[in-house]
Design an enzyme around this catalytic site. Structure first.
Site, PDB file in Angstrom:
ATOM      1  N   HIS A  58       0.821  -1.211   0.000  1.00 45.36           N
ATOM      2  CA  HIS A  58       0.000   0.000   0.000  1.00 45.36           C
ATOM      3  C   HIS A  58       0.855   1.261   0.000  1.00 45.36           C
ATOM      4  O   HIS A  58       1.319   1.704   1.039  1.00 45.36           O
ATOM      5  CB  HIS A  58      -0.892  -0.029   1.250  1.00 45.36           C
ATOM      6  CG  HIS A  58      -1.953   1.024   1.277  1.00 45.36           C
ATOM      7  ND1 HIS A  58      -3.184   0.809   1.844  1.00 45.36           N
ATOM      8  CD2 HIS A  58      -1.988   2.301   0.804  1.00 45.36           C
ATOM      9  CE1 HIS A  58      -3.925   1.901   1.743  1.00 45.36           C
ATOM     10  NE2 HIS A  58      -3.211   2.829   1.113  1.00 45.36           N
ATOM     11  N   ASN A  92      -5.647   5.987  -6.824  1.00 44.84           N
ATOM     12  CA  ASN A  92      -6.238   7.341  -6.738  1.00 44.84           C
ATOM     13  C   ASN A  92      -5.298   8.410  -7.275  1.00 44.84           C
ATOM     14  O   ASN A  92      -4.921   9.349  -6.596  1.00 44.84           O
ATOM     15  CB  ASN A  92      -6.672   7.651  -5.306  1.00 44.84           C
ATOM     16  CG  ASN A  92      -5.535   7.602  -4.302  1.00 44.84           C
ATOM     17  OD1 ASN A  92      -4.515   6.975  -4.538  1.00 44.84           O
ATOM     18  ND2 ASN A  92      -5.713   8.261  -3.169  1.00 44.84           N
ATOM     19  N   ASN A 276      -5.579   9.404   7.329  1.00 45.52           N
ATOM     20  CA  ASN A 276      -6.849   8.711   7.157  1.00 45.52           C
ATOM     21  C   ASN A 276      -6.600   7.213   7.053  1.00 45.52           C
ATOM     22  O   ASN A 276      -5.934   6.784   6.109  1.00 45.52           O
ATOM     23  CB  ASN A 276      -7.525   9.220   5.884  1.00 45.52           C
ATOM     24  CG  ASN A 276      -8.853   8.558   5.604  1.00 45.52           C
ATOM     25  OD1 ASN A 276      -9.269   7.639   6.275  1.00 45.52           O
ATOM     26  ND2 ASN A 276      -9.522   9.024   4.553  1.00 45.52           N
ATOM     27  N   ASP A 303       1.311   2.756   3.695  1.00 48.30           N
ATOM     28  CA  ASP A 303       0.387   3.803   3.248  1.00 48.30           C
ATOM     29  C   ASP A 303       1.159   5.105   2.990  1.00 48.30           C
ATOM     30  O   ASP A 303       0.704   6.204   3.323  1.00 48.30           O
ATOM     31  CB  ASP A 303      -0.732   4.037   4.261  1.00 48.30           C
ATOM     32  CG  ASP A 303      -1.906   4.833   3.675  1.00 48.30           C
ATOM     33  OD1 ASP A 303      -1.883   5.095   2.463  1.00 48.30           O
ATOM     34  OD2 ASP A 303      -2.816   5.196   4.434  1.00 48.30           O
ATOM     35  N   HIS A 307       2.881  14.537   0.278  1.00 44.50           N
ATOM     36  CA  HIS A 307       2.130  15.776   0.053  1.00 44.50           C
ATOM     37  C   HIS A 307       3.105  16.947   0.053  1.00 44.50           C
ATOM     38  O   HIS A 307       4.106  16.931   0.791  1.00 44.50           O
ATOM     39  CB  HIS A 307       1.078  16.008   1.136  1.00 44.50           C
ATOM     40  CG  HIS A 307      -0.094  15.097   1.064  1.00 44.50           C
ATOM     41  ND1 HIS A 307      -0.982  15.095   0.008  1.00 44.50           N
ATOM     42  CD2 HIS A 307      -0.542  14.138   1.921  1.00 44.50           C
ATOM     43  CE1 HIS A 307      -1.925  14.178   0.217  1.00 44.50           C
ATOM     44  NE2 HIS A 307      -1.678  13.591   1.374  1.00 44.50           N
ATOM     45  N   PRO A 321      -4.823  14.524   4.279  1.00 39.99           N
ATOM     46  CA  PRO A 321      -4.393  13.386   5.097  1.00 39.99           C
ATOM     47  C   PRO A 321      -3.320  12.556   4.415  1.00 39.99           C
ATOM     48  O   PRO A 321      -3.370  12.332   3.208  1.00 39.99           O
ATOM     49  CB  PRO A 321      -5.684  12.585   5.270  1.00 39.99           C
ATOM     50  CG  PRO A 321      -6.520  12.937   4.081  1.00 39.99           C
ATOM     51  CD  PRO A 321      -6.184  14.354   3.744  1.00 39.99           C
TER      52      PRO A 321
END
Length: 427
Positions: A58, A92, A276, A303, A307, A321
């Site tokens: 992930h 995404n 998140n 995860d 950003h 998040p």
């Protein structure tokens, strides 16, 4: 160069030995007590720990669409620096990876760069809109092994049922981001005393747990392989334990940050700590640790979510998040499990390499350190003290929640099919 010797190395943190790698074939050629001094290249590994190359189920590498925060190349660099030889990058992106040609492009870019095997994750629904299913069959035939709308939950139960049925027919994994969005609208922090004290809208455990319960029952009735992304609550652990006891084909992951950090970190309103699902309470972190130890939760996945500063250096409720994870995960797992005495390096290999590769059916990853096996390896110095700093990350972004934290273990070398993809030593 055809033969590489890793001398004075400890596979799984156990007895010191030497390993000879056939670089051309990308496999382990020999293992012996005496150094292979006649190899084309020899590396004295200083008694450090050798594990199978890590596998991350992930990550978010942002390409296509947000190459300003991460690319397949920079993400591969970060992965190699963290000891990873294979990662699965979520769908995404912009455009969403919901068609075969997009998935194929991600794989080809990763292979061309050559630092890490970058597997594309296909979206469950078109455009992540939660309205209609993607062509799961076509994408599966193009090599996609896992499907997820991560970042969003497949909330519609009828749509999720159909996804489970299609995934079963094509023998691929559905990875669910468990969040009932009706219960989390405007929520930015775990629903508890800390959020109330800080005036932040709370995110209840039940928003995750209700979806986990629903999906487990669906998987029981309709079959297939279901994987839970970033489990974060004590109640989720109990639901997973129940599901596995019933023989339901459910697997789950937990992130390093949900093991180490809690919502107590939010007192500064620093957007770096917004994630998140949100950071939970200490009892949730403890339950997740125990669930990993007893196998209720199967794997650790980072995860990894890069950003830019413009998305993090804002009011907490406006921060996007996500946290960097690839380069710090090994140090955190060492601290939580090995340094504390809860587990050994065999356990680390299982939850960070062997079990994820098994779930994803990767034939050349997560394999034992043995003659004839692929030379996908990572070398860890368990006594190399270092301080996490965003500016030093190989990732294009710098949004680490561990800024200034000192760790006592570091990845010092990574090999993908016998070729070194990362070395802590400067040339």
């Amino acid at each position: 160069m055809t033969k590489l010797a890793l001398n004075n190395v400890r596979p799984y943190g156990e007895d010191v030995t030497s390993i000879l790698i056939d670089v051309e074939d990308g496999v382990i050629d020999s293992i012996g007590d005496n150094p292979f001094d006649d190899a084309d290249e020899t590396i004295d590994c200083g008694g450090n720990v050798l594990l199978p190359g890590l596998v991350d189920m992930h990550v978010h590498l942002r390409e296509p669409g947000r190459e300003d925060t991460e690319t397949i190349a920079t993400g591969s660099d970060a992965a190699a620096k963290g000891g990873f030889t294979a990662v699965f990058t979520m769908a995404n992106t912009n455009p969403v990876i919901d068609q075969p040609f997009l998935a194929e492009a991600v794989w080809e870019k990763g292979q061309t760069y050559g630092k890490c095997d970058v597997y594309p994750v296909g979206s469950i629904t078109k455009g992540l809109e939660g309205k209609s299913l993607t062509e799961i069959g076509l994408m599966a035939r193009s090599g996609v092994r896992m499907f997820s709308d991560d970042g969003k939950c497949v909330n519609d139960p009828q749509l999720m049922r159909r996804a489970i049925e299609y995934a079963k027919a094509h023998d691929v994994i559905l990875a669910q981001h468990a969040e009932d969005h009706r219960m989390t609208e405007g929520a930015v922090a775990h629903e508890g005393e800390q959020a109330a004290r800080l005036g932040l809208r709370g995110w209840p455990r039940v928003a995750e747990e209700s979806i986990v319960a629903r999906d487990a029952i669906m998987t029981r009735d309709y079959g297939g392989r279901y994987h839970l992304c970033h489990a974060s609550t004590e109640g989720t652990v109990e639901l997973l334990r129940f599901a596995k006891a019933q023989g339901i084909n459910v697997t789950a992951e937990v992130t390093p940050h949900h093991l180490l950090l809690t919502d107590e970190m939010l007192s500064t309103y620093d957007g770096l700590f917004r994630v998140n699902p949100p950071l939970r309470e200490k009892r949730d972190a403890e339950a997740l640790k125990q669930a990993l130890l007893d196998g209720t939760v199967d794997v650790i996945a980072t995860d990894h979510a890069p950003h830019g500063s413009e998305d993090k250096c804002v009011e907490f409720e406006h921060a996007k998040p996500g946290m960097l994870g690839l380069e710090t995960s090994m140090a955190i797992v060492h601290r939580v499990f090995v340094e504390s005495g809860l587990a050994d390096w065999r356990f680390v290999a299982k939850v960070m390499s062997e079990r994820p590769a098994e779930i994803l059916r990767l034939e050349d990853q997560g394999r034992p350190i043995a003659v004839g096996e692929p030379a996908n390896l990572t070398l860890i110095d368990p006594q190399d003290t270092w301080t996490a700093k965003g500016k030093d990350m190989a990732s294009k972004a710098s949004n680490t929640p561990y800024e200034g934290i000192e760790f006592n273990a570091r990845v010092v070398g990574t090999w993908l099919r016998g070729t070194q993809t990362y070395s802590a030593k400067k040339a």
